[in-house]
Design an enzyme around this catalytic site. Structure first.
Site, PDB file in Angstrom:
ATOM      1  CG  LEU A 178      34.783  85.284 -80.070  1.00  0.00           C
ATOM      2  CD1 LEU A 178      34.501  86.504 -79.026  1.00  0.00           C
ATOM      3  CD2 LEU A 178      34.782  85.899 -81.380  1.00  0.00           C
ATOM      4  CG  ASP A 179      41.314  83.880 -83.318  1.00  0.00           C
ATOM      5  OD1 ASP A 179      40.915  82.885 -83.462  1.00  0.00           O
ATOM      6  OD2 ASP A 179      41.500  84.449 -84.262  1.00  0.00           O
ATOM      7  CB  ALA A 180      43.410  83.074 -76.882  1.00  0.00           C
TER       8      ALA A 180
ATOM      9  CB  THR B 165      39.235  87.704 -80.894  1.00  0.00           C
ATOM     10  OG1 THR B 165      40.094  87.727 -82.013  1.00  0.00           O
ATOM     11  CG2 THR B 165      38.172  88.654 -81.340  1.00  0.00           C
TER      12      THR B 165
ATOM     13  NE  ARG C 235      44.747  86.818 -86.066  1.00  0.00           N
ATOM     14  CZ  ARG C 235      45.098  86.001 -85.012  1.00  0.00           C
ATOM     15  NH1 ARG C 235      44.382  85.103 -84.194  1.00  0.00           N
ATOM     16  NH2 ARG C 235      46.431  85.953 -84.774  1.00  0.00           N
TER      17      ARG C 235
END
Length: 248
Positions: A76-78, A80, A177
């Site tokens: 997961l992105d930082a 998110t 995104r």
């Protein structure tokens, strides 16, 4: 003493454990934690390093489970938040990772976007690849990009903002995104593909993960709470929270 249903790491609130069995453990990842190699020491918010250190130190949440190993099997992105799945052994890392690679993981996200979608439901299949002009950024690349597919459904619209359900079939970096930005609907707080105003957080949360565990052959349905996320961005708490029981 019962096993705690959370992970305790220095400098942050306890991280809820959403699901656990003998091979995997799922947490509700807060915003801010990065998923980078253990040796990457450029940030104190390295989740891999923090968890490994906590296990090595024999912290109670890990010791009570007899945990010696825990490694994430997807990313997961930082910025998110939401469901992040870990494997409890090297063998499980390989086996569970194959479910992601073979597209046997059903993933659901909630995204708060700027704009009102023209359709209630749509699918984006734009191919994606790294942007050669900006490190860490992903762009649409119809020639050399990799296939990417995301299904979208509008859940609610309030003023200039909309709540969208995203179901990615593939798992490309920044896929949701970029696909939303290319649809003219950038995610709120996304400074990379939209605009970020007044330190607004990223409006993206992983809320559901469904798969068949290859070891137990049981269907696993993990759900993360939604209410706080919805209220944070001005939407009503319409989602039902399901608490996932951990194995005793």
């Amino acid at each position: 003493m019962a096993k705690p249903n959370f992970i305790e790491l220095p400098g942050c609130e306890p991280i809820p454990i959403l699901f656990e069995d003998r091979s995997v453990l799922a947490i509700d990842k807060p915003r801010g934690w990065m998923l980078v190699p253990y040796s990457w020491q450029k940030t104190s918010w390295n989740l891999s390093a923090a968890i490994t250190s906590s296990i090595s130190a024999g912290d109670f949440w890990a010791r009570s489970r007899g945990l010696k190993f825990l490694r994430h099997v997807h990313r997961l992105d930082a910025d998110t938040s939401g469901i992040l799945l870990f494997a409890k052994s090297d063998g499980a890392v390989e086996v569970i990772s194959e479910l992601f690679e073979d597209r046997k993981m059903e993933k659901t996200y909630l995204a708060v976007v700027v704009g009102q979608p023209k359709e209630k439901e749509w699918t984006c299949e734009l191919m994606l690849g790294p942007d050669p002009k900006k490190f860490g950024r992903i762009m649409v690349d119809p020639r050399e990009g990799k296939d990417a597919e995301t299904h979208f459904k509008v859940l609610e619209t309030r003023g200039k903002f909309s709540l969208v359900e995203a179901r990615p079939v593939t798992g490309r970096t920044h896929q949701i995104r970029v696909h939303l930005s290319e649809s003219g609907l950038p995610i709120v707080g996304d400074e990379l593909y939209g605009q970020r105003r007044n330190n607004q957080p990223l409006g993206l949360r992983a809320v559901r993960l469904v798969f068949v565990n290859p070891y137990t052959k049981q269907r696993v349905d993990i759900r993360a709470p939604r209410e706080h996320f919805l209220r944070e961005f001005g939407f009503g708490p319409k989602a039902t929270v399901i608490t996932n029981k951990t194995e005793s």
